[in-house]
Design an enzyme around this catalytic site. Structure first.
Site, PDB file in Angstrom:
ATOM      1  N   CYS A  61       3.913  -1.879  -7.577  1.00  0.00           N
ATOM      2  CA  CYS A  61       2.488  -1.696  -7.822  1.00  0.00           C
ATOM      3  C   CYS A  61       2.017  -2.570  -8.987  1.00  0.00           C
ATOM      4  CB  CYS A  61       2.163  -0.211  -8.004  1.00  0.00           C
ATOM      5  SG  CYS A  61       0.477   0.151  -7.476  1.00  0.00           S
ATOM      6  N   MET A  81       4.230  -5.473  -9.306  1.00  0.00           N
ATOM      7  CA  MET A  81       3.987  -6.554  -8.345  1.00  0.00           C
ATOM      8  C   MET A  81       2.801  -7.398  -8.819  1.00  0.00           C
ATOM      9  SD  MET A  81       1.430  -6.900  -5.775  1.00  0.00           S
ATOM     10  CE  MET A  81       1.182  -7.573  -4.171  1.00  0.00           C
ATOM     11  N   GLU A  86       9.368   4.276  -3.992  1.00  0.00           N
ATOM     12  CA  GLU A  86      10.151   5.366  -4.604  1.00  0.00           C
ATOM     13  C   GLU A  86       9.747   6.734  -4.078  1.00  0.00           C
ATOM     14  OE1 GLU A  86       7.770   3.641  -6.050  1.00  0.00           O
ATOM     15  OE2 GLU A  86       6.669   4.773  -7.568  1.00  0.00           O
ATOM     16  N   ASP A 131       2.268  34.123 -19.605  1.00  0.00           N
ATOM     17  CA  ASP A 131       1.154  33.212 -19.926  1.00  0.00           C
ATOM     18  C   ASP A 131      -0.137  33.807 -19.365  1.00  0.00           C
ATOM     19  OD1 ASP A 131       3.018  31.439 -20.794  1.00  0.00           O
ATOM     20  OD2 ASP A 131       2.820  30.036 -19.108  1.00  0.00           O
ATOM     21  N   HIS A 187       4.333   2.266  -3.237  1.00  0.00           N
ATOM     22  CA  HIS A 187       5.334   2.976  -4.053  1.00  0.00           C
ATOM     23  C   HIS A 187       6.519   3.403  -3.186  1.00  0.00           C
ATOM     24  CE1 HIS A 187       3.047   3.457  -7.822  1.00  0.00           C
ATOM     25  NE2 HIS A 187       2.025   3.276  -7.010  1.00  0.00           N
TER      26      HIS A 187
HETATM   27  N1  GLN Z   1      -3.401  -0.157 -12.127  1.00  0.00           N
HETATM   28  C1  GLN Z   1      -3.058  -0.789 -10.893  1.00  0.00           C
HETATM   29  C2  GLN Z   1      -4.048  -0.502  -9.786  1.00  0.00           C
HETATM   30  O1  GLN Z   1      -4.750   0.480  -9.831  1.00  0.00           O
HETATM   31  C3  GLN Z   1      -1.657  -0.406 -10.461  1.00  0.00           C
HETATM   32  C4  GLN Z   1      -1.511   1.024 -10.118  1.00  0.00           C
HETATM   33  C5  GLN Z   1      -0.090   1.502 -10.055  1.00  0.00           C
HETATM   34  O2  GLN Z   1       0.817   0.868 -10.569  1.00  0.00           O
HETATM   35  N2  GLN Z   1       0.118   2.638  -9.453  1.00  0.00           N
HETATM   36  O3  GLN Z   1      -4.134  -1.204  -8.850  1.00  0.00           O
END
Ligand code: GLN
Length: 549
Positions: A382, A385, A510, A148, A508
């Site tokens: 996030c 929620m 995860e 590349d 997050h």
């Molecule tokens: N869009 C939402 C915020 O900025 C949630 C972001 C997300 O899920 N990472 O607060």
């Protein structure tokens, strides 16, 4: 002195360089060496934070708040270590550094060029982690495919480093594809020969060739690859397709990838690999005792890489529970009040995924309502929620127009609102609330029982937040804030009292799940789903069963 292993890729992309690099790192770590991995990405974005998940999969966030390539997630999951901003470098970041230096006058009078200025900056980054004396080995994965245009400066920097450093301080591992032609019933080595030739033309000669293949490599094929690619036969490594990525360190160990690299680096002191915990995990993963079906409600479900860390967290949590977690992807854009039972009725748990923007949010809200009303285990991450908060406002508190100002800036009831410090920010890259923040847990809550401690720290990536003006109303009606940031009071966790398992987290989780440390919320969620499935199965009466779901 640290030593450096470089992993390059040839023939095609998507061969799994990240997994091979992480597996090699795991083996060296298991042999008692201190190892870290970094990724060089040849694109011009300064980091992947501004990329749509459809372009490049999930954006992985490190403790120090760097928005990075998803391969760093594999590195952390395999090695059980934290990576940082220094572990992911893009062409954009290299150029940005060089151009900033040029503006400061660092090169006064000189013409700034790809060689030596860009390659010098790449070399500096390649050696950076080795200078901390924290590591014995730095593995650098070079993104893209040899040949590349955009990866040329990285290969040139690697060529120069090999020339500058002692012979035994570098190893080049080249990953290629050996395609199997079904009609001819033959494995073909030609693409690998071409790829190695191309790399050699750029001045780099691989020490090890790892061959991705669907069929076993015969001794003749290995000999042919060794001969034409000018490596020792023992340095031709077979990487056959594996049933799980977590199997790969063991297959690489059988092929002696770690020993060959150590031999080249003249490392003679090492222990037998300590992989007890890893093998225990694999056993549990391969021989589960039960099964649950979890719905992943998202809008990027066509591309599995968009939810990589979530999917891997379920693998870790499933193994911990000795339970197979089957994920059913449900596109949030197509969930409606009319079809929700048909789409979600057979599930044992519901995860509403993170995300940005308007598309698919109403479907997510319908899904949350279904989980809340039917005692179905619910886990919102996030945006997930935030959707749980909106759903509760609209359907329990009776605030009909409740919304997030992300989707409706004019809503009279912004139960989710832009964080104060975000209001003046207009630039997009690296400006969200990012990285690790502390969170205090309320005693006698689901969150507290999951983590079994008073204070935690988790990683964030968002701009919007729960609007504390509404908190009293929520708590009186049964949705409580069970986790808060100790300094700002921002709500980090909401949960529903009286529901068997309903939790939404602003962070997050995860991003911190690893093979050796599965993330507690995922572990508890899978357990709750299993209990739900058991209850469902225990009720033989189909009428009751349908009442329950
Ligand atoms: N869009 C939402 C915020 O900025 C949630 C972001 C997300 O899920 N990472 O607060």
């Amino acid at each position: 002195m640290a030593k450096y292993i470089f992993v390059t890729g040839g023939v095609t992309s998507s061969l799994g360089k990240g997994i091979i690099a992480a597996s090699l790192a795991k083996l060296l770590q298991a042999r008692g060496l201190k190892v870290t991995i970094q990724k060089f990405d040849p694109y011009i974005n300064v980091d992947p934070g501004t990329l749509n998940p459809y372009e490049h999969g999930e954006c992985f966030v490190t403790e120090d708040g760097a928005e990075t390539d998803l391969d760093l997630g594999h590195y952390e999951r395999f090695l059980n270590i934290f990576t940082s901003q220094a572990n992911n470098v893009t062409t954009g970041r290299i150029y940005q550094t060089v151009i900033n230096k040029e503006r400061e006058g660092a090169y006064l009078g000189k013409t700034v060029q790809v060689v030596p200025h860009i390659t010098d900056e790449i070399k500096r980054r390649m050696l950076l982690l080795g200078q901390s004396k924290e590591f014995d080995i730095i593995i650098s994965e070079i993104g893209g495919t040899v040949g590349d245009i955009e990866s040329l400066p990285f290969i040139e920097a690697l060529r120069q480093l090999q020339w500058e450093l002692p012979e035994e301080d570098t190893v080049v591992v080249h990953l290629t594809l050996i395609p199997y032609l079904r009609a001819a019933k033959e494995l073909k080595t030609k693409p690998t020969q071409h790829s190695v030739r191309m790399l050699s033309q750029e001045g780099v000669h691989p020490d090890v060739i790892v061959c991705r293949t669907e069929e076993a490599l015969s001794p003749e094929i290995r000999r042919k690859i060794a001969l034409f690619c000018n490596v020792k036969q023992e340095a031709v490594i077979e990487a056959a397709d594996a049933s799980t990525i977590y199997e790969v360190p063991l297959t690489m160990m059988r092929e002696k990838l770690d020993l060959i690299c150590m031999k080249k680096m003249n490392i003679t002191q090492y222990q037998e690999p300590e992989l007890g915990k890893w093998k225990e995990f694999l056993d549990k993963l391969k021989y589960p005792k039960s099964k649950v079906t979890i719905g992943l409600i998202g809008k990027y479900i066509e591309l599995q890489d968009a939810y990589k860390s979530i999917l891997e967290s379920f693998v870790h949590a499933g193994a911990m529970n000795e339970c197979k977690v089957q994920i059913v992807n449900v596109h949030s854009e197509f969930i409606t009040e009319e079809n929700v039972f048909e789409k979600l009725g057979a599930l044992d748990g519901l995860l509403v995924a993170p995300g940005f923007g308007m598309r698919g949010v109403e479907g997510k809200i319908v899904a949350v309502k279904f989980a809340r009303e039917n005692n179905l285990p619910f886990f919102g991450i996030c945006l997930g929620m935030q959707m749980a908060v909106i759903e509760f406002a609209r359907n329990v508190l009776g605030i009909k127009d409740a919304h997030s100002t992300e989707m409706n800036p004019d809503t009279p009831d912004p139960v989710i609102d832009l964080m104060e410090e975000q209001k003046k920010i207009t630039a997009k890259g690296g400006t969200m609330r990012l990285g690790s923040y502390p969170c205090e847990l309320k005693p006698n809550t689901l969150a507290h029982s999951i983590y079994n401690t008073d204070a935690i720290s988790e990683r964030h990536r968002h701009r919007w937040e729960f609007n504390n003006k509404y908190l009293d109303q929520y708590e009186k009606a049964g949705m409580i804030a069970s986790g808060k940031n100790p300094e700002s009071g921002l709500v980090e966790i909401v949960e529903l009292q009286g529901h068997p398992f309903f939790i939404g987290v602003q962070y997050h989780p995860e991003l911190k799940s690893t093979v050796e440390n599965p993330q507690p919320v995922f572990v508890s969620f899978v357990k709750a789903a299993r209990e739900y499935a058991d209850r469902k199965n225990a009720i033989k009466n189909p009428l009751l069963q349908s009442e329950m779901i």
